[in-house]
Every structure is written in C-alpha cells, then in structure tokens.
Design a protein around this motif. Structure first.
Motif, short mmCIF file in Angstrom:
data_model
loop_
_atom_site.label_atom_id
_atom_site.label_comp_id
_atom_site.label_asym_id
_atom_site.label_seq_id
_atom_site.Cartn_x
_atom_site.Cartn_y
_atom_site.Cartn_z
N ALA A 173 66.37 47.79 50.49
CA ALA A 173 65.70 46.77 49.64
C ALA A 173 64.16 46.17 50.42
O ALA A 173 63.20 46.00 49.54
N GLN A 174 64.25 46.24 51.85
CA GLN A 174 63.29 45.74 52.50
C GLN A 174 62.20 47.17 53.03
O GLN A 174 61.06 46.92 53.45
N HIS A 175 62.89 48.20 53.02
CA HIS A 175 62.00 49.56 53.43
C HIS A 175 62.00 50.57 52.29
O HIS A 175 63.05 51.43 52.23
N PRO A 176 61.00 50.54 51.40
CA PRO A 176 61.00 51.47 50.21
C PRO A 176 60.87 53.03 50.92
O PRO A 176 60.25 53.13 52.05
N GLY A 177 61.60 54.14 50.39
CA GLY A 177 61.47 55.55 50.93
C GLY A 177 61.83 56.28 49.66
O GLY A 177 61.47 56.06 48.57
N ARG A 178 62.59 57.52 49.79
CA ARG A 178 62.95 58.26 48.82
C ARG A 178 63.70 57.85 47.97
O ARG A 178 64.80 57.24 48.36
N SER B 181 58.40 59.90 48.87
CA SER B 181 58.55 59.12 50.36
C SER B 181 58.53 57.68 50.00
O SER B 181 58.41 57.24 48.86
N GLY B 182 58.15 56.91 51.06
CA GLY B 182 57.92 55.41 50.99
C GLY B 182 56.53 55.17 50.37
O GLY B 182 56.15 53.88 49.94
N ARG B 183 55.45 56.07 49.93
CA ARG B 183 54.11 55.90 49.64
C ARG B 183 54.12 56.52 48.24
O ARG B 183 53.20 55.96 47.70
N PHE B 184 54.27 57.81 48.09
CA PHE B 184 53.80 58.57 46.84
C PHE B 184 55.07 58.72 46.07
O PHE B 184 56.04 59.19 46.41
#
Length: 316
Positions: free
Chosen positions: A66-71, A126-129
């Motif tokens: 919930a607090q750490h976006p990733g794959r 990833s958490g970014r793209f």
C-alpha cells in the motif's frame, strides 16, 4: 492510383477533394467539477487483508504494498465528466453538399444513460514506470435548440445563410453510444506521499465512435460503430492506495480527429459494423450519403477504483 492511396481512399477522401474539419480554437477557460463516485469504495479497505512484507533483492525486484508501489498489475473502472471545446463540423456529399457549421457548442450528459465510463488495464514494471490500455466511453451532443452558429458552404445544392441552427440541416447529430477512445499509454509515478501516489502519462490510439448522424437531405440515418481516426491523450492523477487496490482521481486531456462515412444504415454490434466498414474500404465502395466529422478536444475529470494483482516474491 498507388496501392497505398487505393487502400486509404475508402476511409478518407483523397487530399484536396474535400476539406477536412478545421481545428477548434480555445474559446473560453474551463471550470469543470465532477463527482468521484467510486470514492464510496473506501469502506472496503477495512475488510481487506494486509499486504505481505516483501523486500527487494538483485533477483527479486520490488513488488507493491500500500505504501510502497512496485511491480503490479491493475484492473480498474471509472466514471467521470468531460468538457468538449467548441469546434467546426463539416459535412460533404459530393455534387450535393459541402457544409461547415462553425464552433458548435458540443455538450454532454455524463450521468444520464448511457453513462460516461471507462475501463483500464495497467502493468507497472517497477515502482516508477508502467503502461496502460485505456478505453473511454464518452458522449457528444450537438445542440438542437434555437442557438445559431456561423455557417458556410452549400447544402442540398443551395448556398447556406451566414447563420443557422443545427436543426435546420440535421435531424440527429451526436456520438452518444460512444465517443469511444482506445489508447495505449506510457505511465510514470512521481515520489509517493505515504499512501498517496501521484502519476502522469501520455498515449495515442484509435477512435471507434457510435455515430448517429441524419442529414435532412438523406433518406435514412447513419447509426453504427465506425473507425474515424486517431486519438491522443495526456493524463495526470493521484492514487489513494489501499491494501489490495486503489481509489484514484485523474485529469485527462484528449484530442480525437473524427472523419467518417455516412452509410445511411443502422448497424448491429461492434464487430459486424467494423467488418462492414473494412469490406467497403477494401472494395473501394463509395459512401452512400457522403462524409462528416469534427475535431473533438476535451477536458475530462474521472474517479474510479483499481484492483491490484501483485506477483509473488521469489523464494530466497
């Protein structure tokens, strides 16, 4: 005719044969407020299980919590409301009509049936793209009240007056069972603020509206799904990340260039209508009642809910 020109001719008139719809100019600033109906789904958060605590390693890229976006993969749906800029509408029936109605004040009724809605599938690498396939079902109406617009050209072989009403020349003029847009978008997340995750993106795709256009000089209406041209969009939003999903609100800017055949027929359902249009295009069959279109540029505010699917972390 070159092979490529022959293939394109049934979908679009040859360059110089007819004038395309002129692009609209920004006529006024927009104040758009929309209800985010999916916000009520927040109550589901209390009943959802906790995310597992996973850690990134060289062989195990970060997965989402919930607090750490990733794959992750997401499936979502949304409601919203658009605003369409005024734009020119152009109608051509070779040898008969060549009419332009200037800066029509298109309007929409997003919360009346059929609703404005959309669905999307997202994949974050990833958490970014990430990337997103997005389908939007919007609506566009032309006003049939006493509002008058600047006009030019001819209709049914006669010059039109400088001003007139849409209803003077059309019985129907709308794309209301879909100002439908299908786009493939690239996404990028900005740094998260706890459970709030802002993002932005842009993409392009195709327009598949359900046209309902009925010129008064035509024996029947065109009422079918059509491919009418390309669409582009840019977006910015923010997720409120829950334990196994997200509530999101988003702003979208879309631009769709409509130019479609007037077949004078009632369609059935999307695959059959698309096949018939392709068949006419392939054979070079001329359109029955000409061509019509406009450039539809829109602001859209949406709100919805995403369900999150997180891959299992690799075993150490």
């Amino acid at each position: 005719m070159l092979a490529r020109e022959r293939l394109l001719a049934p979908l679009w008139p040859a360059p110089g044969s007819v004038r395309r719809p002129s692009t609209s100019t920004i006529a006024r600033a927009v104040e758009l407020t929309a209800a985010a109906a999916a916000m009520g789904l927040l109550v589901m958060a209390a009943a959802l299980p906790n995310d597992s605590d996973t850690r990134a390693t060289a062989t195990n890229p970060p997965v989402s919590t919930a607090q750490h976006p990733g794959r992750e993969s997401d499936f979502g749906a949304y409601l919203g409301a658009p605003y369409h800029y005024p734009s020119d509408f152009h109608y051509v029936k070779p040898g008969n009509s060549d009419l332009t109605i200037k800066k029509i004040d298109w309007f929409t009724l997003p919360f009346e049936n059929p609703l404005y809605y959309g669905v999307r599938i997202q994949r974050w690498f990833s958490g970014r793209f990430g990337t997103m396939l997005d389908f939007t079902h919007s609506k566009v109406h032309a006003p049939f009240d006493d509002q008058q617009f600047d006009m030019e050209g001819t209709f049914d072989g006669k010059p039109v007056p400088p001003k007139g009403r849409v209803g003077d020349y059309f019985k129907k003029l709308e794309w209301t069972h879909g100002h439908n847009m299908l786009t493939l978008n690239g996404l990028m997340r900005l740094p998260s603020l706890g459970i709030f995750s802002p993002y932005f993106g842009a993409g392009a795709g195709l327009s598949f509206p359900h046209s309902e256009i009925y010129p008064k000089n035509a024996p029947s209406r065109t009422y079918e799904y059509q491919y009418t041209g390309p669409v582009a969009q840019a977006l910015f939003g923010i997720e409120l990340r829950l334990k196994t999903g997200s509530v999101f609100i988003e702003y979208k800017f879309t631009s769709a260039d409509y130019w479609g055949p007037l077949t004078g027929r009632d369609g059935t359902w999307f695959p059959i209508d698309m096949w018939r249009q392709f068949s006419r295009w392939w054979s070079g069959e001329p359109t029955k009642d000409g061509w019509a279109g406009a450039k539809l540029t829109s602001h859209q505010v949406i709100g919805g809910f995403l369900t999150r699917f997180v891959p299992k972390p690799a075993t150490p």
